[in-house]
Motif scaffolding. Structure first.
Motif, PDB file in Angstrom:
ATOM      1  N   LYS A 108       0.774  -1.114  -0.168  1.00  0.00           N
ATOM      2  CA  LYS A 108      -0.103  -0.155   0.084  1.00  0.00           C
ATOM      3  C   LYS A 108       1.078   1.519  -0.084  1.00  0.00           C
ATOM      4  O   LYS A 108       1.644   1.447   0.773  1.00  0.00           O
ATOM      5  CB  LYS A 108      -0.900   0.065   1.077  1.00  0.00           C
ATOM      6  CG  LYS A 108      -1.692   1.173   1.325  1.00  0.00           C
ATOM      7  CD  LYS A 108      -2.940   1.043   0.346  1.00  0.00           C
ATOM      8  CE  LYS A 108      -4.111   2.263   0.447  1.00  0.00           C
ATOM      9  NZ  LYS A 108      -5.049   2.253  -0.686  1.00  0.00           N
ATOM     10  N   TYR A 163       1.084   5.566  -0.305  1.00  0.00           N
ATOM     11  CA  TYR A 163       0.459   6.641  -0.012  1.00  0.00           C
ATOM     12  C   TYR A 163       1.495   8.070  -0.234  1.00  0.00           C
ATOM     13  O   TYR A 163       2.394   7.762  -0.423  1.00  0.00           O
ATOM     14  CB  TYR A 163       0.219   6.882   1.581  1.00  0.00           C
ATOM     15  CG  TYR A 163      -0.942   6.105   2.027  1.00  0.00           C
ATOM     16  CD1 TYR A 163      -2.325   6.274   1.734  1.00  0.00           C
ATOM     17  CD2 TYR A 163      -0.935   4.869   2.989  1.00  0.00           C
ATOM     18  CE1 TYR A 163      -3.306   5.233   2.386  1.00  0.00           C
ATOM     19  CE2 TYR A 163      -1.641   3.998   3.271  1.00  0.00           C
ATOM     20  CZ  TYR A 163      -2.769   4.392   2.965  1.00  0.00           C
ATOM     21  OH  TYR A 163      -3.957   3.259   3.476  1.00  0.00           O
ATOM     22  N   ALA A 213       3.416   2.388   3.044  1.00  0.00           N
ATOM     23  CA  ALA A 213       2.905   1.945   4.309  1.00  0.00           C
ATOM     24  C   ALA A 213       3.056   0.345   4.708  1.00  0.00           C
ATOM     25  O   ALA A 213       3.405   0.150   5.826  1.00  0.00           O
ATOM     26  CB  ALA A 213       1.451   2.220   4.654  1.00  0.00           C
ATOM     27  N   GLY A 238       2.776  -0.349  10.182  1.00  0.00           N
ATOM     28  CA  GLY A 238       1.968  -0.809   9.214  1.00  0.00           C
ATOM     29  C   GLY A 238       0.808  -1.705   9.492  1.00  0.00           C
ATOM     30  O   GLY A 238       0.212  -2.336   8.638  1.00  0.00           O
ATOM     31  N   THR A 251      -2.880  -0.344   8.737  1.00  0.00           N
ATOM     32  CA  THR A 251      -2.964  -0.289   7.403  1.00  0.00           C
ATOM     33  C   THR A 251      -3.163  -1.719   6.960  1.00  0.00           C
ATOM     34  O   THR A 251      -4.130  -2.002   6.120  1.00  0.00           O
ATOM     35  CB  THR A 251      -1.829   0.059   6.674  1.00  0.00           C
ATOM     36  OG1 THR A 251      -1.502   1.498   6.999  1.00  0.00           O
ATOM     37  CG2 THR A 251      -1.854   0.110   5.285  1.00  0.00           C
ATOM     38  N   LYS A 266      -6.956  -2.667   7.819  1.00  0.00           N
ATOM     39  CA  LYS A 266      -7.824  -2.231   6.887  1.00  0.00           C
ATOM     40  C   LYS A 266      -7.990  -2.675   5.658  1.00  0.00           C
ATOM     41  O   LYS A 266      -8.993  -2.934   4.876  1.00  0.00           O
ATOM     42  CB  LYS A 266      -7.628  -0.556   6.868  1.00  0.00           C
ATOM     43  CG  LYS A 266      -7.790  -0.021   8.081  1.00  0.00           C
ATOM     44  CD  LYS A 266      -7.410   1.638   7.975  1.00  0.00           C
ATOM     45  CE  LYS A 266      -7.613   2.155   9.400  1.00  0.00           C
ATOM     46  NZ  LYS A 266      -6.937   3.759   9.381  1.00  0.00           N
TER      47      LYS A 266
END
Length: 421
Positions: free
Chosen positions: A13, A15, A63, A86, A89, A92
């Motif tokens: 992931k 960002y 992340a 992390g 993250t 999620k």
């Protein structure tokens, strides 16, 4: 036949710091142009690692990066790591709250998540109404929810307030009800983040017991994130340790906890060796009463920090925390120039903090150091888990031991001195 209920393959992931998406029209257009041409997203090739203690050199960061693991049915998997490693993250993504930048997740069955206090609750609805709302979100029928309603209410301990709007609940009450809903509506995979720490000791004990029942009795799977190593050791038999967005260790719970408690390093002395174009902490060290950074209980102890200023600075602030082996702050000491009307000229300075009678209980400790501007709140430098030292008791009588034990985790009479190098 395989009992794997959750399989994570190459999950990452990315960002962009401070902004949503790429953050600029030019970057968005570039990403779209690559996509219609069937080429790889150009921004997947760049980005810093997820290290919160270092200043970013790119607008993008990972992340989490290249996460792979499998979870079997009925297993309780612990996920641990420092703040910013992390963990949330990853959860999620597993809970479908957000999608991964790359990679794939394969699951069998329904996932229920408890990621934040009151996740999925509507503040204007009553506790009972939110039970039905959450159940519907999890895919339960009204009849199924009705059958579990009384058990949920009794377990949560919120019977008296169940017809009261959730906006009037305390954070602990919301966690109680949210956990009860997630646990009793019988998901195939239960994902629990650090939110249980908000509850009191009685509820935490009940929650851990319920998670054990879910996994051992019902054969359901639990993913459990916590900084409470005692809860991790009781509940799990396999743990994933995350560090800077990567899996640093995967295996036996006891071994994982040892790796976690070791910290980033066991360095006895910190020394910076990079460029000096910004305000930096050059070194940090401890003067203990015994060799090898071992300190005798009750003896004076000094902490020394040398900082570099490439330009004049007003409102300089230097502070440090002593952190125990469970990553819990024991004490916080600081010195602010604006308290003494000081204006630092560029150069190097040595700050010394001395405790004449430090009453730190026996164990292993390290330092977390902050260097900033107390007025503008600009953060110049930050050190995490440096200067490890150990406090031991040499000779004592039974009565002295009782006094020392009662004096644990308390420091007084700190004295600061500053020298211009």
């Amino acid at each position: 036949m395989s009992n794997v209920i959750l399989k994570v393959e190459n999950i990452s992931k990315q960002y962009r710091l401070g902004l949503v998406g790429t953050g600029t029209l030019s970057h968005d257009l570039k990403r779209w142009f690559y996509k219609i041409r069937g080429k790889e997203d150009p921004f997947l090739k760049i980005g810093d690692t997820n290290d919160r203690s270092k200043e970013a050199e790119s607008d993008y960061f990972w992340a989490i990066k290249d996460i792979n693991f499998e979870v079997e049915q009925g297993e309780v998997l612990g996920i641990i790591g420092k703040n910013g490693a992390g963990k949330s993250t990853l959860l999620k993504i597993l809970s479908r709250v957000t999608s991964p930048t790359t990679g794939e997740i394969k699951t069998k069955g329904r996932i229920a998540s408890l990621l934040e206090v009151g996740t999925g609750f509507h503040p204007e609805l009553t506790g009972k109404e939110n039970i039905y709302l959450n159940g519907a979100i999890l895919g339960m029928t009204k009849a199924e929810i009705k059958a579990k309603e009384q058990e949920i209410i009794e377990f949560s301990g919120c019977e008296r307030y169940i017809d009261t709007p959730v906006k009037r609940y305390s954070s602990g009450m919301r966690v109680r009800l949210a956990f009860a809903v997630a646990a009793f509506l019988e998901p195939d995979i239960l994902v629990v983040d650090e939110v249980l720490a908000v509850g009191d000791a009685e509820f935490q004990k009940k929650a851990i017991g319920k998670m054990q029942d879910i996994s051992k009795g019902d054969g359901r799977t639990v993913l459990f994130v916590s900084h409470d190593m005692n809860a991790i050791s009781i509940l799990t038999n396999r743990v994933i340790l995350l560090k800077n967005g990567n899996i640093a260790f995967e295996g036996d719970t006891d071994e994982a906890i040892k790796e976690y408690l070791k910290g980033d390093s066991n360095q006895l002395y910190y020394q910076y060796s990079g460029e000096l174009n910004k305000p930096k902490i050059l070194n940090a060290r401890i003067e203990t009463s015994l060799p090898n950074n071992v300190h005798e209980f009750g003896k004076p102890i000094k902490f020394k920090f040398t900082i570099h200023l490439p330009y004049n600075i007003e409102n300089l602030a230097l502070s440090f925390q002593i952190i125990d082996e469970y990553n819990i702050p024991i004490t916080h000491s600081w010195i602010f120039d604006d308290d003494n009307d000081k204006k630092r000229q560029k150069g190097q300075y040595t700050f010394i903090a001395e405790y004449s009678e430090p009453k730190i209980y026996f164990g292993n400790y390290s330092l977390m150091v902050h260097f900033s501007n107390s007025k503008t709140k600009e953060k110049f430098d930050f050190l995490d888990s440096v200067c490890h030292f150990k406090v031991e008791m040499m000779k004592t009588t039974r009565s002295q031991y009782k006094w020392q034990k009662n004096a644990c985790k308390y420091i007084e009479d700190v004295k600061w001195e500053v020298f211009n190098n």
